[in-house]
Design an enzyme around this catalytic site. Structure first.
Site, PDB file in Angstrom:
ATOM      1  N   CYS A   1       0.849  -1.191   0.000  1.00  0.00           N
ATOM      2  CA  CYS A   1       0.000   0.000   0.000  1.00  0.00           C
ATOM      3  C   CYS A   1       0.886   1.243   0.000  1.00  0.00           C
ATOM      4  O   CYS A   1       2.094   1.164   0.234  1.00  0.00           O
ATOM      5  CB  CYS A   1      -0.955  -0.004   1.194  1.00  0.00           C
ATOM      6  SG  CYS A   1      -0.265   0.639   2.725  1.00  0.00           S
TER       7      CYS A   1
ATOM      8  N   ASP B   1      -3.484  12.373 -38.635  1.00  0.00           N
ATOM      9  CA  ASP B   1      -2.896  12.081 -39.934  1.00  0.00           C
ATOM     10  C   ASP B   1      -3.990  11.526 -40.849  1.00  0.00           C
ATOM     11  O   ASP B   1      -5.003  11.002 -40.371  1.00  0.00           O
ATOM     12  CB  ASP B   1      -1.772  11.056 -39.762  1.00  0.00           C
ATOM     13  CG  ASP B   1      -1.107  10.713 -41.083  1.00  0.00           C
ATOM     14  OD1 ASP B   1      -0.855  11.639 -41.877  1.00  0.00           O
ATOM     15  OD2 ASP B   1      -0.866   9.517 -41.333  1.00  0.00           O
TER      16      ASP B   1
END
Length: 779
Positions: A87, A471
């Site tokens: 953790c 593109d």
């Protein structure tokens, strides 16, 4: 072949399925002058996409694009598995211990896999392991290429039994204390001590380590709170606080385990064994030992073990786990297979193209693992907030414990108790733990939908995008030529004219010739046959010619028509109309007349217009940037409803356009193929590569890789980013609001240790569960 009726048709003929080509392959015809010799297309449209001419720029940008995750130059890396590191509390303790050591340049944490990588400039790194051991960690060194090991069970059976026993003892202690009204009787203290011994060991041990290293984390604060409660005679409450904290940590660990399994599910898609062709027939062997070039077999219902190219057979393959495409894809010889996809019906033999560790699936899993070690901007903000929040609250608690009795003249027990409540509230656990769980859940949700995001920073960046440059070739369009028009002339019909043209082009291997043949096949009956062609000729710069049924036929440009003495005003009008649309146009004619005008172009992708509309509805300005000629770019832009479509751009022009968009819109994304567009991808705030499932470079250079060619995943990525940002801020507001309420209760003397623990750990669980909602997100 000369029916009396005349039909004029413009047909959007979809090309036959073929393996996805990258932009380099797609624009290969742009520079192949042999094709000009076949059809004389210099009179029609010629693609001149500058992208295809810049391999060295691409390579340079590929490196640049990967810099954020690359190791610091001149450093060595050492990797450990630390089972105790599960953790953010442990992460901060390790950062504090190792981060300040000389020679340590960077620490990368993967809490879900419990792995730590240290980038250092040390001749002997043994001191790092010693330092880890001093703070209660037990590092196990991993080799650089060692696969990710399965994490230990989050809450083992033994731990669950200990928790059950601790809870029973704590409840019994509370019951006896309440019944006897004596908090320090021997039965109460004995039951409380038993409860603490059963479940409090890990917390108290971590608290002692934090105390020794002067680290203000939750374990230190809980240890201090429990010790203070025992000191003032609140034994039953101390036991209950420690038990509740242990239960909350167990639930939190189970939640993190679920998030980890969601990420690991991707790696588990590929089977462990493959059917491989040997001299004595088909043999099952581990995928790790199957070399490139081996012949493998996949039967119905089986998962594809390796990336491969089909050599024989056909079948429907489900690639949804990798690309997010829900419909099965029909595959035939020559098509590619991806490891982890499922053959739903049919039977296939294929030749492996990658070893198991370099498959598309393996690269996706590696990318997700690497993404987990990158801290998102929100996480950096939370960590910075916690640096000041916790010490300030601890100082306030100490002042209350020391100055409260002095100023009020009242009993110090009550003031110390309120200070202990503040200590529990002081930990920003809910804040700190919510961010990584939320980000990892978002990354896992995206990957399941075929959107591979390379880290929390890129996941959060999507919601800030205000402009997107795309593109053309291979991104907004298919990237390969397809037959779009067949205009019959005079008494000829389309079917007959197209059959003649395809019969001539069948003898050419050029992509545009293949487009004509594929276009005929797509519309012809299944039993239709091409006509026999003899004396086939390639006519340099003009077209092709051949004899069919003893008659000479030509397929080429107006120059070829003029050479053969054919004049046809209608044909010339059709040629000019197609060329104005940016298409490659040519004429089919015989010795006496023009028969048809054909047009070939790079077709717009399915769902492209829908995707662009969705982007605009999200407030994202869209621009097309292409090296193709402006006529073709303008035509595609009109098809897609794009007001800003720019053609004739060199790579440097694209970089300048990205810079201008950033100046006007602040945050900009660039969408390309990840190969020829790498410089622009690197310059943008977020670089997105399309069709990454078959392109290793795209997975390595892009910030976000869309695994298939579905442009609708571009707005889906932005929606996921915005949903993630919403959840992150919901968690921050929720955690701080709960803290604020209990500050008020603590200062008014109404908060108890029970309430403080419920508030702190309850808030932690709430934000964890809220963050994990993203695992259910759908595009």
């Amino acid at each position: 072949m000369s029916p009396p009726t005349r039909r004029s048709i413009v047909i959007p003929i979809k090309p036959m399925s073929a393996p996805a080509a990258d932009s380099a392959g797609a624009c290969g015809h742009d520079h192949d002058h042999d094709h000009g010799a076949e059809h004389g297309h210099h009179h029609g449209h010629r693609h001149t996409d500058g992208d295809c001419c810049t391999p060295d720029l691409s390579a340079g940008a590929a490196s640049a694009a990967s810099l954020p995750t690359a190791a610091p130059p001149g450093t060595s890396a050492i990797r450990w598995r630390i089972d105790q590191m599960d953790c953010p509390t442990e992460e901060r303790l390790i950062r504090q211990k190792l981060g300040s050591m000389s020679g340590v340049e960077r620490l990368d944490f993967n809490l879900l896999q419990r792995e730590l990588t240290a980038h250092h400039r040390l001749d002997d790194a043994s001191g790092l392991e010693t330092a880890l051991q001093q703070i209660g960690m037990a590092p196990r060194r991993l080799q650089a290429d060692e696969p990710v090991l399965p994490a230990p069970v989050a809450v083992p059976v033994r731990t669950r039994w200990l928790l059950a026993g601790s809870g029973a003892a704590a409840v019994a202690a509370e019951a006896v204390a309440w019944g006897t009204q004596d908090e320090i009787s021997w039965p109460v203290m004995s039951l409380a001590a038993l409860s603490i011994a059963l479940a409090g060991g890990p917390t108290l041990k971590k608290g002692w380590i934090a105390l020794k290293h002067l680290t203000l984390n939750i374990h230190f604060l809980m240890t201090l709170a429990v010790g203070g409660a025992l000191l003032i005679g609140q034994w039953a409450e101390a036991a209950m606080v420690l038990f509740l904290f242990a239960v909350a940590e167990a639930i939190e660990a189970l939640s993190l385990e679920r998030a980890r399994k969601a990420v690991q599910a991707l790696s588990a898609l590929a089977p462990d064994a493959a059917w491989v062709r040997q001299d004595n027939g088909w043999v099952s062997q581990p995928v790790a030992s199957v070399p490139v070039g081996a012949l493998i077999r996949v039967r119905p219902g089986e998962r594809v073990p390796l990336d491969a190219v089909i050599t024989s057979g056909q079948g429907a393959v489900n690639e949804s786990a990798l690309t997010g495409e829900s419909l099965p894809q029909d595959k035939v010889a020559g098509d590619r297979l991806l490891a982890g996809s499922v053959l739903q019906d049919g039977s296939l033999e294929a030749r492996s193209t990658e070893v198991a560790g370099r498959s598309t699936l393996a690269r996706m899993a590696d990318a997700i693992q690497a993404a987990q070690s990158q801290r998102a901007p929100t996480q950096r903000f939370v960590d910075e907030f916690a640096r000041y929040y916790t010490p300030v609250v601890v100082v306030i608690a100490v002042c209350i414990a020391v100055l409260g009795p002095w100023f009020s003249g009242s009993d110090w027990h009550a003031w110390l108790y309120e200070a202990l409540v503040l200590l529990v509230i002081a930990c920003p656990c809910a804040l700190v733990v919510s961010t990584p769980v939320t980000v990892v859940s978002g990354l896992a949700a995206g990957a399941r939908q075929g959107i591979l995001i390379k880290g929390g920073a890129h996941l959060e960046a999507g919601q800030k995008l205000r402009a997107m440059a795309l593109d053309k070739t291979g991104t907004l369009t298919e990237g390969r030529p397809a037959l779009t028009d067949c205009e019959p002339l005079g008494r000829w019909d389309m079917a007959g004219a197209l059959q003649l043209a395809a019969s001539l082009d069948e003898h050419s291997s050029h992509p545009i010739a293949r487009a004509v043949v594929n276009g005929w096949r797509a519309g012809a009956p299944a039993d239709a046959q091409l006509l026999a062609v003899t004396d086939f000729q390639l006519l340099s710069g003009r077209g092709v010619s051949g004899l069919i049924d003893g008659h000479r036929w030509w397929l080429g440009n107006p120059r070829l028509m003029a050479e053969q003495g054919i004049q046809h005003d209608d044909a010339m009008a059709h040629l000019q109309a197609l060329e104005q649309q940016g298409k490659t146009a040519f004429v089919l004619f015989n010795e006496s007349e023009a028969v048809a005008v054909l047009g070939v172009a790079d077709t717009v992708r399915e769902h492209a217009r829908e995707a662009l509309m969705a982007l605009r509805s999200l407030g994202v300005h869209t621009v097309m940037l292409s090296g193709d000629n402006p006529v073709s770019v303008g035509h595609v832009g009109r098809q897609l409803g794009l007001a800003d479509a720019r053609g004739g751009l060199l790579p440097q022009d694209k970089l300048d356009a990205i810079a201008a968009l950033k100046a006007s819109h602040d945050s900009v994304a660039m969408v390309g193929d990840g190969v020829n567009d790498a410089p622009a991808l690197a310059r943008s705030d977020v670089g997105l590569a399309m069709g990454a499932a078959g392109t290793a470079t795209a997975l390595e250079t892009a910030d976000v890789a869309i695994m298939d060619d579905d442009l609708r995943k571009l707005p889906a990525y932005i929606r996921l980013s915005r949903e993630t940002a919403n959840v992150l801020w919901q968690n921050i507001v929720l955690a701080l609001s709960i803290k604020a309420v209990f500050f008020v209760l603590a200062f008014t003397g109404q908060a108890t240790l029970w309430m403080a623990v419920f508030a702190d750990m309850g808030a932690s669980l709430l934000v964890v569960f809220n963050g994990m909602r993203l695992l259910r997100w759908k595009a």
